[in-house]
Design an enzyme around this catalytic site. Structure first.
Site, short mmCIF file in Angstrom:
data_model
loop_
_atom_site.label_atom_id
_atom_site.label_comp_id
_atom_site.label_asym_id
_atom_site.label_seq_id
_atom_site.Cartn_x
_atom_site.Cartn_y
_atom_site.Cartn_z
N LYS A 189 1.52 6.57 -8.92
CA LYS A 189 1.73 5.17 -9.31
C LYS A 189 1.35 4.97 -10.77
O LYS A 189 0.69 5.80 -11.38
CB LYS A 189 0.86 4.25 -8.44
CG LYS A 189 1.26 4.23 -6.97
CD LYS A 189 0.36 3.27 -6.21
CE LYS A 189 0.72 3.23 -4.72
NZ LYS A 189 2.02 2.59 -4.47
N ARG A 199 3.96 4.80 6.04
CA ARG A 199 4.85 4.79 7.20
C ARG A 199 4.74 6.09 8.00
O ARG A 199 4.97 6.10 9.21
CB ARG A 199 6.29 4.52 6.75
CG ARG A 199 6.88 5.55 5.82
CD ARG A 199 8.07 4.99 5.05
NE ARG A 199 7.68 3.93 4.13
CZ ARG A 199 8.54 3.28 3.34
NH1 ARG A 199 9.83 3.60 3.36
NH2 ARG A 199 8.11 2.33 2.54
#
Length: 534
Positions: free
Chosen positions: A294, A368
């Site tokens: 990120k 996820r």
């Protein structure tokens, strides 16, 4: 922060009379006392009309022989929502009185805004009034119920709480004790305090820095929060996860030196309730993005990538404190996602617990993968009637909704209607997002694997939900993407939550949702009583 048990023991504190000369002041901070009182003032729709006080404020004005009303007129207070003015030494028992604007009297559910404005206005007013008094040094604050004692407790409880775990003890500000003023509706007030306390727990867990809230530390905090409430919690280690073939979860976890943990939480509120409701929370205690790193400017806020897990722990604690007649199972996979020589890589293929192969096309989309194993384990082990997951799953939901609402994806219209109603009541709204086959095709139509953890094209929030849908094939399901609401609060909106701190949302919405499912008859009775009151 007071624990649920501590709040449970709070009683009504008697007010001792302190004899002193009556002197009226409109200067904030003058002759400040430790006791404060929040009173409501409705908005004047016509400038020439008399100020309209709340029923409790009318009683208090009578105690002052009309001096309170005279001061309101002299200061030209109009009751605009959120406006506040402090008067000192109006009462021999309470040193500071905060008059706070309630907005227009009699407002209710707003269909366009999808919110009960009457309830939310009370949260805002009580929160601003209590916070103002706390900043003035009051350590015990009495709050006007303003016709909605539960919401008054929520607003004041959320507004006066502070995250200060990393300040030296001498620099920490005392969190004031809150009490209901001049009302018998103690049960509703206590419910509101329980809900605020639960959200504050979620705020505290989410706001902790990554080196302090590790998977192990989070697990210990969950044990400390839940065990005193009679909730059972099992702390599973890496060996257990390996024995269960949780390949997706472990693929993410191996990137960090911090050992992964899997929490299994059980609350039995009703022996006759049958199959449980499964709550799954993404528990990534720090998400650097892995090898798909990120941006460094925003990376620190991803200490709250476990906001979903924090919400699940807080919700179950509130359910236990409120003795909700419902059976709950909470599943929380806990780990970090870090760049390292052991990290999983773009292009890797993982076989999930149900045999589906997953291509890793973006290591940033690791949450996820963790939830996929939790879903499969939870469904095969507990046979739940409903699955609800809460996760900071994608930044795409921020672009769609900002901080206004949680994005909700569901395969059940009934569950959607219930959670939408819960959001309108709690003031922490939700918005339904599409769970269409269009997005399923985008994540499943690959030649060499069954599913991709990224998918093709735009709509990352919808693609993330489509991925999770592949692991809940035969059960009613709600997915809440809380990336926009559950992390840092930025800018205007929701004045009873502090800016640049984690929010703990949507804890109260989930609590209300569970209450509606567990107590439908009480919901109907409450609606009948409300209509009768009109």
């Amino acid at each position: 922060m007071l624990s649920i048990l501590a709040r449970r023991c709070l009683g009504v504190v008697g007010r001792s009379v302190i004899p002193k000369p009556c002197h009226y002041s409109t200067q904030i901070g003058e002759n400040r006392a430790e006791k404060g009182l929040v009173l409501g003032l409705y908005e004047q729709e016509i400038d020439t009309e008399e100020p309209r006080l709340s029923p409790t404020a009318i009683h208090f004005d009578a105690k002052t022989d009309g001096q309170l009303l005279n001061l309101i007129k002299e200061c030209n207070l109009k009751g605009k929502l959120g406006s506040v003015k402090v008067f000192n030494n109006l009462d021999p028992e309470i040193g500071s009185i905060a008059i706070v604007g309630l907005g227009i009297e009699g407002v209710g559910f707003n269909e366009l805004e999808i919110i009960d404005e009457g309830m939310e206005n009370v949260r805002v007013a009580a929160g601003i009034g209590a916070k103002t008094l706390a900043n003035e040094g009051c350590t015990q604050i009495y709050v006007d119920p303003m016709d909605y004692p539960e919401q008054a407790a929520e607003g004041s409880g959320l507004a006066t709480w502070r995250y200060q775990a990393n300040k030296t003890k001498k620099d920490r500000k005392a969190i004031p004790k809150l009490d209901l003023y001049d009302s018998t509706e103690v049960d509703a007030w206590t419910r509101g305090l329980f809900k605020a306390d639960a959200q504050n727990l979620a705020r505290s867990l989410s706001d902790g820095p990554g080196n302090q809230i590790t998977p192990t530390a989070f697990a210990q905090a969950a044990v400390d929060a839940l065990c005193p409430c009679g909730v059972n919690i099992e702390v599973r280690n890496k060996d257990w996860a390996e024995a269960k073939n949780m390949s997706c979860f472990l693929s993410v976890a191996k990137s960090s030196c911090e050992p992964p943990i899997f929490l299994e939480i059980s609350y039995c509120g009703d022996d006759k309730a049958g199959r449980p409701i499964l709550l799954a929370g993404k528990g990534m205690t720090f998400n650097s993005g892995g090898l798909c790193l990120k941006h460094p400017e925003d990376m620190a806020k991803y200490r709250a990538s476990m906001a979903g897990a924090a919400t699940v722990v807080a919700t179950i604690r509130a359910a236990a404190a409120l003795s909700l007649p419902v059976n709950l199972v909470g599943l929380i996979p806990l780990c970090e996602n870090m760049p390292s020589g052991m990290a999983f890589k773009p292009g890797d293929v993982i076989t999930s617990m149900n045999g589906k192969t997953i291509a890793v096309h973006d290591t940033n989309n690791a949450g996820r993968l963790m939830l996929a194993d939790a879903f499969i384990y939870g469904q095969t082990t507990f046979k739940p009637k409903i699955v609800v997951d809460v996760a900071t799953l994608s930044d795409g939901i921020i672009h769609a909704l900002g901080g206004a609402a949680s994005g909700v994806f569901s395969n059940s219209d009934f569950l959607w209607s219930q959670i939408q109603k819960a959001g309108a009541i709690s003031g922490d709204r939700v918005w339904r997002m599409p769970l269409w086959q269009y997005y399923t095709h985008k994540v499943t139509e690959y030649n060499n694997v069954d599913i991709s953890n990224a998918g093709r094209g735009k709509g990352s929030a919808c693609l993330g939900a489509a991925f999770l849908k592949e692991f809940v094939p035969c059960v009613d399901w709600v997915h809440m993407d809380v990336t926009g609401v559950g992390m840092l609060k930025r800018g205007a909106g929701i004045p009873y939550l502090e800016n640049d701190r984690m929010t703990g949302r949507p804890t109260r919405t989930l609590i209300q949702f569970l209450y509606q499912l567990a107590c439908p008859e009480q919901q109907k009775q409450s609606l009948v009583e409300k209509k009768a009151g009109l």
